[in-house]
Motif scaffolding. Structure first.
Motif, mmCIF file in Angstrom:
data_model
loop_
_atom_site.group_PDB
_atom_site.id
_atom_site.type_symbol
_atom_site.label_atom_id
_atom_site.label_comp_id
_atom_site.label_asym_id
_atom_site.label_seq_id
_atom_site.Cartn_x
_atom_site.Cartn_y
_atom_site.Cartn_z
ATOM 1 N N THR A 131 18.131 37.454 13.257
ATOM 2 C CA THR A 131 18.815 38.473 12.224
ATOM 3 C C THR A 131 17.272 39.579 11.937
ATOM 4 N N ILE A 168 24.940 35.525 17.700
ATOM 5 C CA ILE A 168 23.824 35.531 17.148
ATOM 6 C C ILE A 168 23.465 35.507 18.503
ATOM 7 N N SER A 192 20.858 40.420 7.021
ATOM 8 C CA SER A 192 19.251 39.505 6.047
ATOM 9 C C SER A 192 19.182 39.251 5.115
ATOM 10 N N GLN A 251 23.339 44.613 10.048
ATOM 11 C CA GLN A 251 22.118 43.441 10.331
ATOM 12 C C GLN A 251 21.536 42.864 9.078
#
Length: 273
Positions: free
Chosen positions: A114, A60, A85, A81
């Motif tokens: 994120t 990340i 999440s 992504q």
């Protein structure tokens, strides 16, 4: 006079000449050797989980550095992504309901950056987002996860059915949420360095997560499966961990091959990952 090859380069050249079946066999053998080394060298196998989370965090950080330095999100999948999440937010809720522990903090620490990445791709760096390459149908991932979660979920009577089904959904979605990113790389064929490093970090983290489950199962002589619950749920958890590992196995191979060959960008042949 012929200059002898370096050992690593010689091994790489030999592996490159092998047929696909031999390469697959060598990959399996390498994974088994890695598991044995981890079992021997790491006495507390829970530390492997911590290492997996650390590697994921490094990935990340690499991703954030790419967005900040290059001011571009080219090569990244917004859908991956968003799916990440999604399962993190759902698992964070489940953590408060089912098991409030260190995993709760780790999920929150992963969810926040994120969400920041999603914000950057959607708004700040929207012009560089390759929407035409990020064309995986998300429903093909979400719907099967829901259908699997309804019959195959934890059996703890102390937790409500909704939370148990949601927890199973998180496990299944986590296993395949990287597939849209894989599709983007398939469409591009050439993966630039920062994206390649991020995805490789994900692959290593997935392998360590899978190793953690396998080694704990060996250390407890199968008692871990009993602790997870009854029915098919323990098997589904283990299968999900294995799927997570093999989804990125091909890419990790080509990433290592590119690095050993002195190339920062990864070139993917047709049909890889």
């Amino acid at each position: 006079m012929k200059v002898p090859k370096r050992p690593i380069r010689a091994i790489t050249s030999w592996v490159r000449r092998q047929p696909p079946k031999m390469k697959a066999f060598l990959g399996v053998v390498s994974a088994i050797i890695s598991l044995v080394l981890l079992y021997v060298m790491v006495h507390d196998h829970r530390n492997i989980f911590v290492a997996a989370e650390a590697v994921h965090a490094i990935g990340i950080v690499i991703l954030i550095y790419k967005l900040m330095k290059e001011r571009s999100c080219a090569g990244l999948s917004l859908k991956s992504q968003e799916l990440t999440s999604c399962f993190l937010a759902a698992r964070l809720y489940c953590s408060f309901v089912i098991e409030y522990d260190v995993h709760t903090f780790l999920d929150l620490a992963t969810l926040v950056p994120t969400l920041w990445v999603i914000y950057m791709i959607r708004f700040k760096l929207k012009a560089s987002y390759m929407g035409d390459k990020d064309n995986f149908k998300v429903l093909y991932l979400v719907v099967p996860c829901i259908l699997l979660a309804v019959p195959y979920h934890p059996t703890s009577p102390s937790v409500g059915s909704f939370s148990r089904i949601l927890w199973a959904f998180c496990v299944y979605l986590e296993a395949i949420c990287v597939l849209p990113q894989v599709r983007v790389m398939q469409n591009m064929k050439i993966v630039e360095p920062f994206t390649a490093q991020y995805v490789f970090a994900l692959g290593v983290a997935r392998f360590l997560h899978c190793a953690n489950w396998i080694l704990q199962m060996v250390a407890t002589r199968g008692a871990l499966l009993v602790e997870l619950g009854r029915g098919y749920w323990p098997i589904m958890v283990l299968l999900s961990e294995i799927v997570q590992t093999f989804v990125l196995a091909d890419f990790c191979y080509y990433y290592v091959k590119s690095i050993l060959g002195g190339q920062l960008a990864v070139r993917l042949p047709a049909g890889v990952v």
